[in-house]
Design an enzyme around this catalytic site. Sequence first.
Site, PDB file in Angstrom:
ATOM      1  N   SER A 276       3.382   2.547  -6.286  1.00  0.00           N
ATOM      2  CA  SER A 276       2.524   2.487  -4.943  1.00  0.00           C
ATOM      3  C   SER A 276       2.368   1.233  -4.165  1.00  0.00           C
ATOM      4  O   SER A 276       3.369   0.758  -3.581  1.00  0.00           O
ATOM      5  CB  SER A 276       1.140   3.427  -5.536  1.00  0.00           C
TER       6      SER A 276
ATOM      7  N   ASP B 206       4.223  14.203  -2.650  1.00  0.00           N
ATOM      8  CA  ASP B 206       3.174  13.160  -2.602  1.00  0.00           C
ATOM      9  C   ASP B 206       2.793  13.201  -1.190  1.00  0.00           C
ATOM     10  O   ASP B 206       3.575  13.028  -0.335  1.00  0.00           O
ATOM     11  CB  ASP B 206       4.048  11.966  -2.700  1.00  0.00           C
TER      12      ASP B 206
ATOM     13  N   HIS C  79       1.365  12.021  -5.797  1.00  0.00           N
ATOM     14  CA  HIS C  79       1.428  10.673  -5.978  1.00  0.00           C
ATOM     15  C   HIS C  79       1.421  10.001  -7.356  1.00  0.00           C
ATOM     16  O   HIS C  79       1.896   8.869  -7.791  1.00  0.00           O
ATOM     17  CB  HIS C  79       0.322   9.911  -5.151  1.00  0.00           C
TER      18      HIS C  79
HETATM   19  C1  MLT Z   1      -0.513   1.162   0.158  1.00  0.00           C
HETATM   20  O1  MLT Z   1      -1.549   0.979   0.734  1.00  0.00           O
HETATM   21  O2  MLT Z   1       0.375   0.198  -0.292  1.00  0.00           O
HETATM   22  C2  MLT Z   1      -0.072   2.631   0.000  1.00  0.00           C
HETATM   23  O3  MLT Z   1      -0.866   3.241   0.850  1.00  0.00           O
HETATM   24  C3  MLT Z   1      -0.192   2.878  -1.483  1.00  0.00           C
HETATM   25  C4  MLT Z   1      -1.621   2.740  -1.805  1.00  0.00           C
HETATM   26  O4  MLT Z   1      -2.382   3.708  -1.759  1.00  0.00           O
HETATM   27  O5  MLT Z   1      -1.826   2.010  -2.414  1.00  0.00           O
END
Ligand code: MLT
Length: 206
Positions: free
Chosen positions: A106, A156, A187
């Site tokens: 992520s 996702d 996710h």
């Molecule tokens: C991010 O902010 O890098 C992406 O949205 C993934 C997350 O939720 O951290």
Amino acid sequence: MNAALDFVHKFVPGSSERTLLLLHGTGGDESDLIPLGQDIDPTAALLSPRGKVLENGMPRFFRRLAEGVFDEEDLIHRTQELADFVAAASTHYQFDPKRVMAVGYSNGANIAVSLLLLRPETLNAAILFRSMVPLVPKQLPDLARVQILIAAGKHDPIASAANTQRLVALLQQSGAKVSARFADAAHELTDEDIETARQWLEKANP
Ligand code: MLT
């Protein structure tokens, strides 16, 4: 200690030449992905930093303005900082800087992509779980020697299939060898993702 080593981190020595750079998701820390790293490659050394940005108390690797909307200036700065940290860590812990593979989830996968695009010398491979396009550089890097697995989730809502396809195209245009797999998942990571990563690593052997 070297100023560039200034990330809270864990280092676990390994028995092979490979080092995994473990990059956690939002709200994670340097301990989070150690078991995942050991599952994916029990022989590799593990370098696991904690993201320096706090969002409501949750560590991240760079600032965002909203879900999926990134603070690009901060992202660029944090990417440089992380690349300098990896270089300093390779001297300090004496691992091979040419055999570093990112394993990111992520937000951690997103900064791994940014490392590939802005500081390509940092990584020779990457496993990107639930990643997206964090930025598009003015000039694409030469990633001809880099092998990448993108492990996406079919359902996702954060890293959408369309964004994943854009990421595949961007990395391929940069010359990287990219494999993309879509798990029957959203996710969150599943056992299928870990098995996919293990199998890819055995075959690609970066
Ligand atoms: C991010 O902010 O890098 C992406 O949205 C993934 C997350 O939720 O951290």
